[in-house]
Structure formats: C-alpha cells, structure tokens
Design an enzyme around this catalytic site. Structure first.
Site, PDB file in Angstrom:
ATOM      1  N   TYR A 129       0.847  -1.177   0.000  1.00 16.09           N
ATOM      2  CA  TYR A 129       0.000   0.000   0.000  1.00 16.09           C
ATOM      3  C   TYR A 129       0.896   1.246   0.000  1.00 16.09           C
ATOM      4  O   TYR A 129       2.020   1.191   0.495  1.00 16.09           O
ATOM      5  CB  TYR A 129      -0.905   0.016   1.233  1.00 16.09           C
ATOM      6  CG  TYR A 129      -1.884  -1.128   1.277  1.00 16.09           C
ATOM      7  CD1 TYR A 129      -2.790  -1.327   0.239  1.00 16.09           C
ATOM      8  CD2 TYR A 129      -1.918  -2.023   2.347  1.00 16.09           C
ATOM      9  CE1 TYR A 129      -3.706  -2.368   0.267  1.00 16.09           C
ATOM     10  CE2 TYR A 129      -2.826  -3.071   2.387  1.00 16.09           C
ATOM     11  CZ  TYR A 129      -3.720  -3.243   1.350  1.00 16.09           C
ATOM     12  OH  TYR A 129      -4.617  -4.271   1.378  1.00 16.09           O
ATOM     13  N   HIS A 130       0.372   2.334  -0.555  1.00 13.00           N
ATOM     14  CA  HIS A 130       1.196   3.542  -0.665  1.00 13.00           C
ATOM     15  C   HIS A 130       0.432   4.776  -0.206  1.00 13.00           C
ATOM     16  O   HIS A 130      -0.758   4.909  -0.492  1.00 13.00           O
ATOM     17  CB  HIS A 130       1.615   3.755  -2.127  1.00 13.00           C
ATOM     18  CG  HIS A 130       2.527   2.679  -2.632  1.00 13.00           C
ATOM     19  ND1 HIS A 130       3.889   2.758  -2.531  1.00 13.00           N
ATOM     20  CD2 HIS A 130       2.258   1.473  -3.199  1.00 13.00           C
ATOM     21  CE1 HIS A 130       4.427   1.658  -3.038  1.00 13.00           C
ATOM     22  NE2 HIS A 130       3.460   0.854  -3.443  1.00 13.00           N
ATOM     23  N   GLU A 133       1.066  10.682  -1.560  1.00 13.66           N
ATOM     24  CA  GLU A 133       2.172  11.345  -2.270  1.00 13.66           C
ATOM     25  C   GLU A 133       2.856  10.350  -3.217  1.00 13.66           C
ATOM     26  O   GLU A 133       3.226  10.706  -4.340  1.00 13.66           O
ATOM     27  CB  GLU A 133       3.211  11.894  -1.274  1.00 13.66           C
ATOM     28  CG  GLU A 133       2.693  12.960  -0.319  1.00 13.66           C
ATOM     29  CD  GLU A 133       1.899  12.389   0.856  1.00 13.66           C
ATOM     30  OE1 GLU A 133       1.936  11.159   1.063  1.00 13.66           O
ATOM     31  OE2 GLU A 133       1.213  13.169   1.548  1.00 13.66           O
ATOM     32  N   HIS A 196     -14.007   5.639  -0.030  1.00  8.36           N
ATOM     33  CA  HIS A 196     -13.979   5.476   1.426  1.00  8.36           C
ATOM     34  C   HIS A 196     -12.526   5.279   1.833  1.00  8.36           C
ATOM     35  O   HIS A 196     -11.853   4.359   1.372  1.00  8.36           O
ATOM     36  CB  HIS A 196     -14.841   4.282   1.855  1.00  8.36           C
ATOM     37  CG  HIS A 196     -16.309   4.575   1.759  1.00  8.36           C
ATOM     38  ND1 HIS A 196     -17.236   3.635   1.397  1.00  8.36           N
ATOM     39  CD2 HIS A 196     -16.990   5.733   1.986  1.00  8.36           C
ATOM     40  CE1 HIS A 196     -18.446   4.198   1.396  1.00  8.36           C
ATOM     41  NE2 HIS A 196     -18.318   5.466   1.755  1.00  8.36           N
ATOM     42  N   GLU A 199     -10.513   1.918   2.860  1.00 10.11           N
ATOM     43  CA  GLU A 199     -10.594   0.716   2.019  1.00 10.11           C
ATOM     44  C   GLU A 199      -9.376   0.670   1.088  1.00 10.11           C
ATOM     45  O   GLU A 199      -9.479   0.852  -0.113  1.00 10.11           O
ATOM     46  CB  GLU A 199     -11.938   0.734   1.267  1.00 10.11           C
ATOM     47  CG  GLU A 199     -13.110   0.705   2.243  1.00 10.11           C
ATOM     48  CD  GLU A 199     -14.461   1.110   1.643  1.00 10.11           C
ATOM     49  OE1 GLU A 199     -14.537   1.354   0.431  1.00 10.11           O
ATOM     50  OE2 GLU A 199     -15.445   1.166   2.418  1.00 10.11           O
ATOM     51  N   ARG A 254     -13.265   6.905   7.372  1.00  8.91           N
ATOM     52  CA  ARG A 254     -14.053   6.556   6.180  1.00  8.91           C
ATOM     53  C   ARG A 254     -14.434   7.791   5.337  1.00  8.91           C
ATOM     54  O   ARG A 254     -14.383   7.764   4.106  1.00  8.91           O
ATOM     55  CB  ARG A 254     -15.336   5.857   6.656  1.00  8.91           C
ATOM     56  CG  ARG A 254     -16.445   5.698   5.623  1.00  8.91           C
ATOM     57  CD  ARG A 254     -17.668   5.089   6.307  1.00  8.91           C
ATOM     58  NE  ARG A 254     -18.885   5.209   5.519  1.00  8.91           N
ATOM     59  CZ  ARG A 254     -19.366   4.237   4.759  1.00  8.91           C
ATOM     60  NH1 ARG A 254     -18.733   3.098   4.652  1.00  8.91           N
ATOM     61  NH2 ARG A 254     -20.489   4.408   4.105  1.00  8.91           N
ATOM     62  N   HIS A 324     -14.805  -0.489  -3.704  1.00  2.71           N
ATOM     63  CA  HIS A 324     -14.865  -0.445  -2.247  1.00  2.71           C
ATOM     64  C   HIS A 324     -14.287  -1.750  -1.687  1.00  2.71           C
ATOM     65  O   HIS A 324     -13.932  -2.655  -2.420  1.00  2.71           O
ATOM     66  CB  HIS A 324     -16.324  -0.362  -1.765  1.00  2.71           C
ATOM     67  CG  HIS A 324     -17.043   0.878  -2.161  1.00  2.71           C
ATOM     68  ND1 HIS A 324     -17.271   1.905  -1.285  1.00  2.71           N
ATOM     69  CD2 HIS A 324     -17.603   1.260  -3.345  1.00  2.71           C
ATOM     70  CE1 HIS A 324     -17.938   2.869  -1.891  1.00  2.71           C
ATOM     71  NE2 HIS A 324     -18.152   2.511  -3.159  1.00  2.71           N
TER      72      HIS A 324
HETATM   73 ZN   LIG Z   1     -16.865   1.701   0.788  1.00  3.49          ZN
END
Ligand SMILES: [Zn+2]
Length: 696
Positions: A129-130, A133, A196, A199, A254, A324
């Site tokens: 995950y990043h 930026e 969201h 997620e 969220r 999502h």
């Molecule tokens: Zn969602």
C-alpha cells in the site's frame, strides 16, 4: 429501550490517541453478530445510528437476516454492548473475530516498513500500500515511462487543497466493433478507488490494473486490443483527504475531511452525497455519523468535481466502477430503492460474467445483484447517479475482498498462485486481478476477457529469480559497494531512520530489525562467494567462504588475522563462560516481549509466517545475547547463537521433536522451549556454539 445500557457512557465519550497522534485501537475488538430475525435487524439498525457515541463502529453496512454483521467496539463499551446484545428482547449471538484491532494495525505498520516487496517493478512496489504522495508520484512516473499511452489529469482540488489526480490511458489506434467496423468516437471507461478512505485495497487495485494495461500494451495481444478499444480514466484515490488521514492519523477513517455544522464531527460520506435521490434512505443526516449524507447534494467538493468532470468532459463514458471493500459483492443500481431499473438484466449479466470468471480462477464467491436488494438501501450513492443522471449503463459498485477475515485491514503482500482456490489467507495482490473480467460487456465492442496472471506466463509481472535472493533484501544489500560493515550508520538511510528516530518500537523490536538487516547482508556475501566458482575440495570451498565473509563483517570483536587461523599455533579459543542453561531457558520463557509476540501468532499454511517468525526469532536472539553479555568469565561473544523455530498447528495429537547441534560437548548445548500462539504451538530451540568466528 436501548438507552439504559448506555446512559453512563454518554458521559465517557473518549478519543483514543496514542502518544504519536495516531488514533489507537488498542484493545478494540471486532465482533461478528448473527442476526436471525427482522426484529433483531430493526433494533440493531436503530442502535447503529447513535453507536458512534460509544465508539462502536459498524464495519458492515449490510443489515439483513442471516448475514453476519461486523462491528468494532472500544474497550470501555465491550461490557455494555455485550449486555445489550444478550438482553431479553434482543438476544443476538456474537463471536469475537479480532481480539485487539490495535495490535493488528501496529503489526501491519511494522511489516509494511520491514518486509520488502516481492513485486517491485521499477521503483514501485505493486504488492504494497502507498500513501497519497507516492501514488501521485507513481502517476507521473507512468506518464514518463509510457509517453505514447499515458497522461495525467486533474479532476480538481480537494477540501484540504490536495490534487485529485488521475491517469488517462489511451492509444492512438481506432476502436472497432466485433465486425471490424471502425467506431467513430472512442468510448471511455472510468474506474476509481478510495472513495472510502480506509478501504486501501481499492486504490491498490486501480494502480495494479493501470500498470497491467500500460506494461503489457504491445506485447500481450488481448491487453493491446483492450487498450485500443477504450480511453481509460483511472482515479486511484477519490477521497484524497480522507486517504491521507488514514496514513497519518486514523487507519479506520471513512469520510471526507470537511467541516460540518457539528463542532468536532468531521466529513461526509462521499458515497451518500450524490444528487440522485439524495439522503432518502440508508444515509444519515447526523454529521457525526459515518453515513452522513452532507448538508446538501454535492456539498463535498470531491463528489461535485467528479460529477462535473463526467458530465462536461468531452468523452462518452460507458463503464464506471466505484471500488470499495470489503464483502465480495458486484453490484449495479439502484441503491436508493429495492426495485430494479429496466436495464438491470443487461447490467447484472456483466456482473455475473465477472463473478463467474473470478470464481473459476480464484475460487472466490462473489455475490451480485442490485445494491438495494443485494445489501441495503443506500441513497445518494455514486453509481445511482452515474447511471441515473450521467447515463452510464454499466455502473458498478464493487466490494472487494475479503469477507471479514481481515476486513478493511486486508494485509499487503502477494499470495501464492498455487493456493488460489483457497478462500482463506488472501492478501491484496490477488485482489487486483479481478477487474479485467468486467470488460466483457455486451454493449461494448466484444472483446475477450483478459487472462489471469496466474494462468498465463506471458502476463506474469517479471520479478527477480528466487535463487538470486535480491528481491528479499533491503536496499543496502543490493548496493554495489563491496564493503558493508554492519553498523547503524551504514544501514540504509530509511531503515536507520526507522530504527533511530522512531520511538514507536521498543528496543527489542529495533534490535530485531537490525538483526534482520544483518542477516540479509550475510546472504549477500554468501551469494558473492557462490558466484566465485570455487572448485576443489569442500574444505577449500569452506575456507574460501570463510576468508571472504570474515573480513567483511564487523562483529565488534578484534579482527583475527592470519591465513588459516585453525592451523595457527598461537591461536587459542578463549575459555567458555559457564552458561546456566536452566536460567537461560527460564529467562526466555518469562520475557514479556517474547510472550507478547508469541501470543499473537496464528497458524497460516499459506504464509510461512515470515514476518512473525522474523520478529520472534530476533527477539529471542537479542534476549540470549543479553544473557551472554551478563555472564562473567570467558569470551561470551564467541558464542554463535542459532535460533530454530518450528510452528505447528494445534491439533489434539502428540508431537515430539528433538534436535542437537553440538560441536563441542564441553561448551555447547541447546535449550528447548514450547510456546503457545492463538491456534498454534511454536517450538523454539536455541543453540549456543562456542566458536572462533564471532557471534552472529
Ligand atoms: Zn466503501
């Protein structure tokens, strides 16, 4: 009726912040509720509207009979919520899925920093995950790398003045119908993720797909065909402010980050803010609620700008996916009502094809249908508007993996393709392959589905060979420098920063991290030796290895020189210190950090527990080292410490393991400790061998 259980807690509304300003979820639990009748559903729905007041957060948005409902509970509300659920007029059964959400978040943070990527293409890790930026920088890199295909576009600026930056992929070829007739104007596709904030798998999915389209164009005929048929607008992170907030302050945020009429309550639900049957049902007008629809339709600048882009941009959008997580659902309009639009069959056929193709490859079981009757009423949602107002027939809301094992905290990392039929142990990378099957739609020029990465070698993302081992190593190990003394100053700068400036991890974990880097340097040196092509006796090979490695490792001990120390007359291994093996064993057994790490461990046959074992092994090693340094007499540093860990699933059967690793029975021995994880046992064997090489 529900209030009596919670009145005292209204006064105790607390915000859990740890000392670093990151919201702590320490001791928060995730429960799964089993609702069996409509009365229970109604009561839970009623309760959920004010649940935030007790730091109770419904992860599931689906409230239906016989569908499990996941809910996170702050430690101070656990008792009262349990008594609410078990009260006479409700009687909802539940079980605990996560005992401590905070520890999962913390462990994932550590793994994110310590475990290198397996699929690092160029400078970007596709199995990680990043933060925002890095994602924006990645878009720029794609534009530079694929100048004839990729351009970036800006939808607008967010509430907190961040750019809403996307990637457009378009070739200069003319699209054709199935019959080969040129299409006058190319149709466009829009995919987005991260509407969201928490997620995280949804931005990762968009990024992976975009890279697949770009990197395989011109080499893979199916992907080339696809790219030639449509213009792709991909917005990896829709809710940029919320997403940035999940990285800096609250992993489970969220909503957007705009101010509301209620002081202290921030943001609206951008998936309830669209101007199509806005805020009619399944949305809240309470600014503190997670499904707050906003003060008016398009009150949020982010939704207003995307809607504007879709309506005014000079492109005909025919396909929209709003990604999502989690729940594994492939859904089409409507969300504001349970009734279905006239085009439902056409839309749902697209969902069915995608779901079926996915199931065939991964064994996943996605549910498809219209939002309103598949899960819940959600008015003002994105795809109701993209279909109802923007006229995009193929508008989908896709809830990615998993079905609650990790929920929003789906771990990063890749999964083993050979295990793809299993429904457990999924990690993010498999998830990213699914969307390709969606481009099946009947109204678009007919194209074949794109094959899966696991099924075809052609599309496999190139990765360094396993034998090379370099994919496993942090940056210092890949450096071309031949000198790599293992001191803090020479460990890679990012890691040093992590270890030295972060007070987030205790000293034992920092020590574990240093050891991890040390070991990887050993691996590199060993590779150098293996590439030397030494021939001759095994003794000669060993000697070459020894000569090569020994001078390059700074153990902190005086350097032993001489051509062959074993044959040197005047070399003497100092006296071995008296090791109290019983004290060593008890010391490890009673160590709080070690037992904390052990208690978290769960058996996972897909994964080799790499991260967990790494941390555990290094904690034990540093404990042993500490013990050795505390005993007097002899050269304690001359002990080589070997920690051997075996994890086995807890089943009611006997298992006996014995092992020995003794070079000199006068000095060497081992201790064996049996530790217990959540559903597994871990056998620890610590060997101490008195040696002339110096302890590693
Ligand atoms: Zn969602």
């Amino acid at each position: 009726m529900l209030l009596p259980y919670f009145i005292p807690l209204f006064l105790l509304l607390t915000i859990h912040l740890n000392v670093y300003g990151f919201k702590s979820y320490s001791q928060y639990q995730l429960w799964r509720l089993d609702v069996t009748n409509n009365e229970q559903v109604a009561k839970l729905l009623g309760f959920s509207r004010a649940a935030y007041q007790q730091n109770i957060n419904f992860w599931s948005e689906e409230f239906r009979v016989n569908i499990p409902i996941d809910v996170s509970i702050a430690p101070e509300s656990i008792e009262s919520f349990a008594s609410f659920l078990s009260s006479d007029d409700i009687k909802i059964k539940y079980h605990v899925i996560m005992k401590d959400i905070g520890s999962i978040i913390e462990r994932q943070n550590l793994i994110h920093k310590l475990i290198p990527s397996y699929e690092n293409v160029g400078a970007f890790a596709y199995d990680k995950y990043h933060p925002i930026e890095e994602i924006h920088a990645w878009i720029d890199t794609m534009v530079q790398t694929y100048p004839s295909l990729a351009t970036s576009f800006i939808v607008g600026t967010s509430y907190e003045k961040r750019q809403m930056k996307g990637l457009k992929i378009s070739s200069n070829k003319t699209a054709v119908t199935v019959a080969g007739i040129p299409v006058n104007a190319k149709k466009a596709v829009w995919w987005d993720g991260g509407i969201h904030a928490r997620e995280w798998i949804s931005p990762a999915t968009n990024i992976y797909i975009a890279h697949s389209l770009l990197s395989s164009y011109g080499t893979d005929p199916t992907i080339t065909h696809f790219v030639d048929q449509f213009d792709y607008y991909i917005l990896p992170v829709f809710n940029v402010d919320g997403y940035a907030y999940t990285w800096k302050s609250d992993r489970l945020w969220r909503k957007t980050r705009s101010k509301t009429s209620q002081p202290g309550c921030i943001g609206a639900d951008p998936n309830r803010n669209w101007n199509y049957h806005w805020c009619e049902g399944g949305a809240s007008s309470d600014p503190c609620d997670d499904t707050y629809c906003g003060s008016k339709p398009f009150s949020e600048v982010e939704t207003a700008q995307v809607s504007n882009f879709l309506l005014t941009h000079n492109d005909t959008f025919v396909h929209y996916i709003n990604f999502h997580s989690y729940s594994q659902l492939w859904m089409s309009p409507w969300g504001y009502t349970t009734s279905k639009p006239a085009q439902f069959k056409l839309q749902d056929d697209g969902s069915a094809k995608a779901v079926k193709a996915l199931g065939a490859v991964f064994g996943t079981n996605y549910v498809h249908g219209n939002i309103g009757s598949t899960i819940y009423i959600a008015s003002g949602n994105t795809v109701d508007w993209t279909f109802g107002t923007a006229n995009i027939t193929f508008s989908y809301a896709v809830e990615l993996r998993d079905t609650g094992e990790y929920g929003f905290l789906l771990p990063e990392g890749r999964s083993n393709c050979s295990n793809r039929k299993r429904n457990t142990g999924w990690k993010m990378h498999d998830e990213t392959k699914m969307v390709k099957h969606q481009l099946y739609d009947a109204q678009l020029p007919e194209v074949k589905p794109i094959g899966e990465l696991c099924a075809t070698t052609k599309q496999r993302v190139p990765r360094p060979s396993k034998r090379d081992g370099s994919h496993y190593l942090p940056s210092i190990a890949n450096s071309s420098s031949t000198e790599s003394f293992l001191e803090n100053s020479q460990i890679s700068s990012s890691t040093t920063q992590l270890l030295e400036t972060s007070t987030k991890y205790n000293s034992a974990v920092q020590e574990a991290a240093k050891r991890f880097i040390l070991r990887n340097n050993m691996a590199r040196l060993a590779r150098e030796v293996s590439s030397m092509n030494v021939t001759g006796s095994s003794y000669l090979k060993r000697k070459t290895l020894y000569d090569h490695i020994q001078p390059k490792i700074n153990t902190g001990l005086p350097r032993i020189t001489g051509k062959n120390i074993r044959e040197s007359d005047n070399y003497k291994l100092g006296p071995a210190p008296p090791v109290n093996w019983f004290a060593l064993k008890t010391g490890i057994e009673k160590d709080v950090h070690i037992s904390e790490q052990t208690k978290r461990m769960e058996f996972d046959s897909d994964d080799t527990h790499k991260a967990e074992l790494l941390i555990l092994g290094n904690l034990i090693r540093s404990k042993v080292k500490h013990y050795l340094s505390s005993i007097k007499g002899g050269s304690a540093q001359r002990y080589k410490i070997v920690v051997h860990l075996t994890v086995f699933q807890k089943i009611p059967a006997g298992l006996h393991v014995a092992s020995r690793c003794l070079w000199d029975t006068r000095t060497d021995n081992s201790v064996t400790i049996n530790m217990q994880g959540v559903d597994c046992d871990i056998l620890v064997v610590v060997f101490l061998c008195h040696t002339d090489v110096g302890g590693i």
